[in-house]
Design an enzyme around this catalytic site. Sequence first.
Site, short mmCIF file in Angstrom:
data_model
loop_
_atom_site.label_atom_id
_atom_site.label_comp_id
_atom_site.label_asym_id
_atom_site.label_seq_id
_atom_site.Cartn_x
_atom_site.Cartn_y
_atom_site.Cartn_z
N HIS A 112 0.69 -1.13 -0.16
CA HIS A 112 0.06 0.29 0.48
C HIS A 112 0.86 1.13 -0.27
CE1 HIS A 112 -3.18 -2.48 1.36
NE2 HIS A 112 -3.52 -2.69 0.41
N ARG A 126 0.49 4.41 1.04
CA ARG A 126 1.28 5.49 1.79
C ARG A 126 1.49 4.97 3.40
NH1 ARG A 126 -5.54 5.53 2.41
NH2 ARG A 126 -5.70 4.00 3.04
N GLU A 127 1.58 3.70 2.88
CA GLU A 127 1.78 3.12 4.21
C GLU A 127 3.68 2.99 4.35
OE1 GLU A 127 0.36 -0.42 4.69
OE2 GLU A 127 -2.02 0.23 4.34
N ARG A 165 -3.38 4.84 -2.16
CA ARG A 165 -3.09 3.87 -1.29
C ARG A 165 -3.06 2.39 -2.50
NH1 ARG A 165 -5.73 -0.39 3.14
NH2 ARG A 165 -6.20 -2.36 2.10
N ASN A 195 -3.38 -5.79 -2.34
CA ASN A 195 -3.89 -6.87 -1.20
C ASN A 195 -5.44 -7.16 -1.35
OD1 ASN A 195 -2.15 -8.62 0.53
ND2 ASN A 195 -2.95 -6.85 1.80
N ARG A 196 -5.64 -7.44 -2.77
CA ARG A 196 -6.93 -7.39 -2.32
C ARG A 196 -7.81 -8.62 -3.96
NH1 ARG A 196 -7.16 -5.65 1.53
NH2 ARG A 196 -8.60 -4.58 2.36
N HIS A 216 2.77 -3.87 6.62
CA HIS A 216 1.87 -2.93 6.17
C HIS A 216 2.17 -1.93 7.49
CE1 HIS A 216 -1.24 -4.41 3.25
NE2 HIS A 216 0.07 -5.45 3.38
N TYR A 276 -1.05 1.12 9.34
CA TYR A 276 -0.88 0.67 10.57
C TYR A 276 -1.59 -0.27 11.55
CZ TYR A 276 -3.84 4.62 11.36
OH TYR A 276 -5.63 5.25 11.64
N GLU A 295 1.44 -5.34 10.97
CA GLU A 295 1.07 -3.64 10.94
C GLU A 295 1.88 -2.72 12.02
OE1 GLU A 295 -1.60 -3.00 9.06
OE2 GLU A 295 -2.66 -4.19 8.17
O1 0X9 Z 1 -6.31 -3.97 4.57
C1 0X9 Z 1 -5.36 -4.06 4.62
O2 0X9 Z 1 -5.35 -4.93 2.96
C2 0X9 Z 1 -4.23 -4.93 5.32
N1 0X9 Z 1 -4.75 -4.16 6.80
S1 0X9 Z 1 -4.25 -2.16 5.58
O3 0X9 Z 1 -4.91 -0.68 6.61
N2 0X9 Z 1 -2.44 -2.59 5.66
O4 0X9 Z 1 -4.82 -2.09 4.47
C3 0X9 Z 1 -4.12 -6.24 6.42
C4 0X9 Z 1 -4.33 -7.37 6.01
C5 0X9 Z 1 -4.41 -8.16 6.34
N3 0X9 Z 1 -4.42 -9.37 5.43
C6 0X9 Z 1 -5.59 -9.98 4.62
N4 0X9 Z 1 -6.67 -9.51 4.55
N5 0X9 Z 1 -5.44 -10.89 3.50
ZN ZN Z 2 -1.64 -2.26 3.61
#
Ligand code: 0X9
Ligand code: ZN
Length: 305
Positions: free
Chosen positions: A65, A67-68, A123, A140-141, A193, A195, A267
Amino acid sequence: SHAYDKYNSWDKIQEWVTSVTSGNPNLISREVIGNTYEGRPMHLLKIGKQSGSPKPAIFMDCGIHAREWITPAFCQWFVKEAVSTYGSDPQMTDLLNQMDIFVLPVFNIDGYVYSWTNNRMWRKTRSTNSGSSCLGTDPNRNFDAGWCTIGASSNPCSETYCGSRPESEAEVKVVADFIRKNKPIIKAYLTIHSYSQLLLFPYSYTTQLAPDHKELLSVAEGAADALRSLYGTKYTSGPGAVTIYPAAGGSDDWAYDLGVKYAYTFELRDTGRYGFLLPESQIKPTCEETMLAVKYIAAHVINSL
Ligand code: 0X9
Ligand code: ZN
Ligand code: ZN
């Protein structure tokens, strides 16, 4: 110029990749594993003592992501600590003698650049979406793990847009292809990732417990204890779905279902005071404490070989 206790632009990180590799030829090699949507080269560093035969490995990425910003800073810090403590710190020496660590310092380079130049809170990736003027997919989706079934959006304007299909994003395909190709040697997958101070493991696409739940939890708790021992920073450990929120298409769940047992999402700091805008004064303490957790997990992986 580049500094480990500052946030570095992509240009600085790229120069650093070249200089840290050429400065440590016995411990680091680099490879371009593919290109981003906008055509930037994705450099992967391999850290470890050279060996005649293939070694077991850990894959770690930062900056999925954009912004992290603390997360690419951690990947750079990890590389620095690895080369500067090899030979003096017994744990690091053992680790690099027995395993290789693949480090992808910035996964979502296009997004990272955009977060520096246009929108600090960006992001997603920067790819175009047909039929929409909104840009980007949440990397991450976009992995093929319960893809777009929960905690993800099919709307291209959403911050959690899952993409047009699994691995539609160039960066996701590049990383997934690399891990698939090297699956026989990859024993752990760590994705960094921020936070919230969490140490998450599968699953996030379902509330069912992973077959290795007990072991994953006990390793996570040990790693969180190690992290806390330095400055008292508290982490919570658990499966993603119940510890943060259900969300499908994540890299950790995908790696786990591929057969990479030790799949963890960190995180990093903080819990919301500064959030993504973590001050540079916290880079060093955040990285130092996180090193302890990563080394704890790595030691467990070595013991499991
Ligand atoms: O939502 C996410 O992708 C992650 N949190 S963030 O705030 N950095 O965006 C958490 C990911 C946890 N793992 C999965 N969802 N598979
Ligand atoms: Zn993230
Ligand atoms: Zn240190």
